[in-house]
Design a protein around this motif. Structure first.
Motif, PDB file in Angstrom:
ATOM      1  N   HIS A   1       0.816  -1.218   0.000  1.00  0.00           N
ATOM      2  CA  HIS A   1       0.000   0.000   0.000  1.00  0.00           C
ATOM      3  C   HIS A   1       0.850   1.270   0.000  1.00  0.00           C
ATOM      4  CE1 HIS A   1      -3.614  -2.267   0.315  1.00  0.00           C
ATOM      5  NE2 HIS A   1      -3.391  -2.710   1.539  1.00  0.00           N
ATOM      6  N   SER A   2       2.163   1.113  -0.182  1.00  0.00           N
ATOM      7  CA  SER A   2       3.085   2.240  -0.102  1.00  0.00           C
ATOM      8  C   SER A   2       3.495   2.703  -1.490  1.00  0.00           C
ATOM      9  CB  SER A   2       4.332   1.843   0.710  1.00  0.00           C
ATOM     10  OG  SER A   2       3.992   1.519   2.045  1.00  0.00           O
ATOM     11  N   ILE A   3       3.789   3.990  -1.595  1.00  0.00           N
ATOM     12  CA  ILE A   3       4.110   4.579  -2.894  1.00  0.00           C
ATOM     13  C   ILE A   3       5.355   5.452  -2.763  1.00  0.00           C
ATOM     14  CG2 ILE A   3       2.595   6.587  -2.558  1.00  0.00           C
ATOM     15  CD1 ILE A   3       1.888   6.351  -5.568  1.00  0.00           C
ATOM     16  N   GLN A   4       6.215   5.405  -3.779  1.00  0.00           N
ATOM     17  CA  GLN A   4       7.417   6.219  -3.830  1.00  0.00           C
ATOM     18  C   GLN A   4       7.365   7.070  -5.097  1.00  0.00           C
ATOM     19  OE1 GLN A   4      10.208   2.808  -3.382  1.00  0.00           O
ATOM     20  NE2 GLN A   4      10.778   3.732  -1.430  1.00  0.00           N
ATOM     21  N   ILE A   5       7.549   8.377  -4.929  1.00  0.00           N
ATOM     22  CA  ILE A   5       7.317   9.345  -6.000  1.00  0.00           C
ATOM     23  C   ILE A   5       8.593  10.135  -6.276  1.00  0.00           C
ATOM     24  CG2 ILE A   5       5.973  11.379  -6.668  1.00  0.00           C
ATOM     25  CD1 ILE A   5       3.747  10.327  -4.782  1.00  0.00           C
ATOM     26  N   GLY A   6       8.964  10.241  -7.560  1.00  0.00           N
ATOM     27  CA  GLY A   6      10.109  11.059  -7.957  1.00  0.00           C
ATOM     28  C   GLY A   6      11.407  10.303  -8.095  1.00  0.00           C
ATOM     29  N   ILE A   7      11.369   8.970  -7.957  1.00  0.00           N
ATOM     30  CA  ILE A   7      12.585   8.157  -7.982  1.00  0.00           C
ATOM     31  C   ILE A   7      13.295   8.294  -9.331  1.00  0.00           C
ATOM     32  CG2 ILE A   7      13.505   5.830  -7.677  1.00  0.00           C
ATOM     33  CD1 ILE A   7      12.092   7.042  -5.182  1.00  0.00           C
ATOM     34  N   ARG A   8      14.617   8.444  -9.286  1.00  0.00           N
ATOM     35  CA  ARG A   8      15.408   8.532 -10.521  1.00  0.00           C
ATOM     36  C   ARG A   8      16.827   8.007 -10.295  1.00  0.00           C
ATOM     37  NH1 ARG A   8      14.287  13.327  -8.213  1.00  0.00           N
ATOM     38  NH2 ARG A   8      15.971  14.841  -7.864  1.00  0.00           N
ATOM     39  N   THR A   9      16.925   6.991  -9.465  1.00  0.00           N
ATOM     40  CA  THR A   9      18.161   6.246  -9.268  1.00  0.00           C
ATOM     41  C   THR A   9      17.814   4.764  -9.294  1.00  0.00           C
ATOM     42  OG1 THR A   9      17.873   6.470  -6.874  1.00  0.00           O
ATOM     43  CG2 THR A   9      19.360   8.036  -7.942  1.00  0.00           C
ATOM     44  N   GLU A  10      18.812   3.924  -9.200  1.00  0.00           N
ATOM     45  CA  GLU A  10      18.613   2.479  -9.277  1.00  0.00           C
ATOM     46  C   GLU A  10      17.553   2.023  -8.273  1.00  0.00           C
ATOM     47  OE1 GLU A  10      21.199  -1.666  -8.813  1.00  0.00           O
ATOM     48  OE2 GLU A  10      22.053   0.266  -8.239  1.00  0.00           O
TER      49      GLU A  10
ATOM     50  N   ASN B   1      10.469  -5.030  -4.727  1.00  0.00           N
ATOM     51  CA  ASN B   1      10.278  -4.772  -3.291  1.00  0.00           C
ATOM     52  C   ASN B   1       8.820  -4.515  -2.920  1.00  0.00           C
ATOM     53  OD1 ASN B   1       9.717  -2.093  -4.042  1.00  0.00           O
ATOM     54  ND2 ASN B   1      11.807  -1.410  -3.667  1.00  0.00           N
ATOM     55  N   ASN B   2       7.914  -4.578  -3.911  1.00  0.00           N
ATOM     56  CA  ASN B   2       6.457  -4.477  -3.702  1.00  0.00           C
ATOM     57  C   ASN B   2       5.958  -3.062  -3.444  1.00  0.00           C
ATOM     58  OD1 ASN B   2       5.904  -7.287  -4.049  1.00  0.00           O
ATOM     59  ND2 ASN B   2       6.714  -7.655  -1.989  1.00  0.00           N
ATOM     60  N   PHE B   3       6.828  -2.069  -3.505  1.00  0.00           N
ATOM     61  CA  PHE B   3       6.373  -0.678  -3.467  1.00  0.00           C
ATOM     62  C   PHE B   3       5.863  -0.295  -4.863  1.00  0.00           C
ATOM     63  CE2 PHE B   3       9.103  -0.755   0.174  1.00  0.00           C
ATOM     64  CZ  PHE B   3       8.666   0.245   1.024  1.00  0.00           C
ATOM     65  N   THR B   4       4.893   0.582  -4.888  1.00  0.00           N
ATOM     66  CA  THR B   4       4.519   1.199  -6.154  1.00  0.00           C
ATOM     67  C   THR B   4       5.445   2.390  -6.375  1.00  0.00           C
ATOM     68  OG1 THR B   4       2.220   0.490  -6.122  1.00  0.00           O
ATOM     69  CG2 THR B   4       2.719   2.487  -7.357  1.00  0.00           C
ATOM     70  N   ILE B   5       6.145   2.397  -7.503  1.00  0.00           N
ATOM     71  CA  ILE B   5       7.131   3.437  -7.791  1.00  0.00           C
ATOM     72  C   ILE B   5       6.662   4.263  -8.978  1.00  0.00           C
ATOM     73  CG2 ILE B   5       9.496   3.892  -8.520  1.00  0.00           C
ATOM     74  CD1 ILE B   5      10.327   1.330  -7.078  1.00  0.00           C
ATOM     75  N   ILE B   6       6.545   5.567  -8.760  1.00  0.00           N
ATOM     76  CA  ILE B   6       6.261   6.504  -9.845  1.00  0.00           C
ATOM     77  C   ILE B   6       7.529   7.321 -10.050  1.00  0.00           C
ATOM     78  CG2 ILE B   6       4.825   8.419 -10.617  1.00  0.00           C
ATOM     79  CD1 ILE B   6       2.547   7.327  -9.022  1.00  0.00           C
ATOM     80  N   ASP B   7       8.296   6.948 -11.058  1.00  0.00           N
ATOM     81  CA  ASP B   7       9.607   7.566 -11.214  1.00  0.00           C
ATOM     82  C   ASP B   7       9.503   8.931 -11.900  1.00  0.00           C
ATOM     83  OD1 ASP B   7       9.852   7.222 -14.127  1.00  0.00           O
ATOM     84  OD2 ASP B   7      10.152   5.091 -13.706  1.00  0.00           O
ATOM     85  N   ALA B   8      10.599   9.664 -11.836  1.00  0.00           N
ATOM     86  CA  ALA B   8      10.616  11.047 -12.328  1.00  0.00           C
ATOM     87  C   ALA B   8      10.372  11.124 -13.822  1.00  0.00           C
ATOM     88  CB  ALA B   8      11.938  11.709 -11.959  1.00  0.00           C
ATOM     89  N   GLU B   9      10.862  10.157 -14.579  1.00  0.00           N
ATOM     90  CA  GLU B   9      10.669  10.175 -16.024  1.00  0.00           C
ATOM     91  C   GLU B   9       9.200   9.963 -16.384  1.00  0.00           C
ATOM     92  OE1 GLU B   9      11.405  10.485 -20.089  1.00  0.00           O
ATOM     93  OE2 GLU B   9      12.483  11.173 -18.307  1.00  0.00           O
TER      94      GLU B   9
END
Length: 306
Positions: A180-189, A194-202
């Motif tokens: 249920h966790s989200i990570q926003i703005g990621i732009r590194t490896e 890991n089961n997080f929802t990742i919304i990367d910067a691109e």
């Protein structure tokens, strides 16, 4: 009464020490308050440039420029009439002792939470979030996180004191629910396993903003009544607008988009928050500190429930 023949109105007394000139209260556990601001001047877990120990004082200092607005744009209410907010200053711990800081921050958080208060904390490096999550998990059981950052902080480090490993430890200690966790703005490896929802910067750069807001809202709504902990690493922002940080990464978010993403979280059950990694020695004209203070101010507006 005084020699002038009238009783002074102490509501007019101001200072430049508490965040947004909020009253300073060094024994916050028994004071009537909804949210307590705590500074954590710690940067022993950083892997880049040190200096974020000075972040809390820099955020407070520049926040005085935001204190004059009765209604912060675009909100339509006076925050001071909706929330009782105090600033309890900075955490005191044994110099050079990361474990002592961790223990004392967790104890401080547990005492505040048990008295019905919520916390907005200023780092310091991102390691401070881990002892805070330990306290929050004790109080709320498992949490979900909303994490703004250039890095996932999921590195499998041999060290327990590493600002790049906090969510690796948080997941292993079963403090948070990654589904249920989200990570926003990621732009590194990053490891998508890991089961997080990742919304990367691109993806954010290519995405229509209204669609992005709805996508984030839909995901967070799917968590139901799960309490959220909101953590904002200032290096989520692009170094052109936030150079004052220890591990800057180009290609990040700009402040307007970050603020709009935050403002769309008002529906969430956010029970704790922090802003971390401001390192004023590398700042330019206080723009990083101002961004952090503005983000923190909008965070407080977001948690207001009518």
């Amino acid at each position: 009464m005084n020699t002038l023949g009238y009783a002074p109105d102490f509501s007019l007394v101001s200072n430049a020490f508490g965040f947004l000139r909020f009253p300073l209260e060094y024994n916050p556990y028994t004071v009537d308050a909804d949210w307590v601001i705590t500074g954590v001047p710690f940067d022993m877990a950083t892997t880049g440039r040190s200096g974020s120990r000075h972040g809390p004082s820099a955020i407070r200092q520049v926040s005085t420029h935001l204190a004059w607005e009765q209604f912060r744009w675009p909100w339509n209410f006076d925050l001071r009439k909706k929330l009782r907010i105090i600033d309890c200053g900075d955490l005191v711990f044994n110099f050079g002792d990361a474990q002592d800081m961790s223990n004392k921050l967790q104890m401080h958080a547990e005492l505040l939470l048990s008295s019905g208060k919520r916390m907005l904390s200023f780092g310091g490096d991102h390691y401070i979030t881990l002892p805070l999550l330990r306290a929050y998990a004790k109080h709320f059981n498992k949490l979900a996180i909303i994490h703004f950052d250039a890095h996932t902080d999921m590195h499998n480090s041999k060290s327990q004191y590493d600002h790049g490993s906090i969510f690796f430890h948080a997941v292993n200690e079963k403090l948070i629910n990654p589904h249920h966790s989200i990570q926003i703005g990621i732009r590194t490896e990053c490891n998508h396993a890991n089961n997080f929802t990742i919304i990367d910067a691109e993806y954010i750069r290519r995405c229509d903003s209204n669609f992005l807001f709805e996508e984030v809202k839909k995901f967070l709504n799917s968590a139901g009544e799960v309490p959220f902990y909101l953590t904002f690493d200032i290096d989520c922002l692009d170094p052109s607008v936030a150079p004052g940080t220890g591990t800057p990464v180009v290609g990040g978010l700009h402040t307007n988009l970050a603020l709009n993403l935050l403002r769309n979280l008002q529906f969430c059950n956010i029970v704790g928050m922090d802003v971390v990694e401001v390192a004023p020695a590398y700042d330019c004209s206080q723009i990083t500190s101002l961004a952090a203070a503005s983000i923190a101010l909008d965070m407080l507006h977001v948690v207001v429930k009518d």
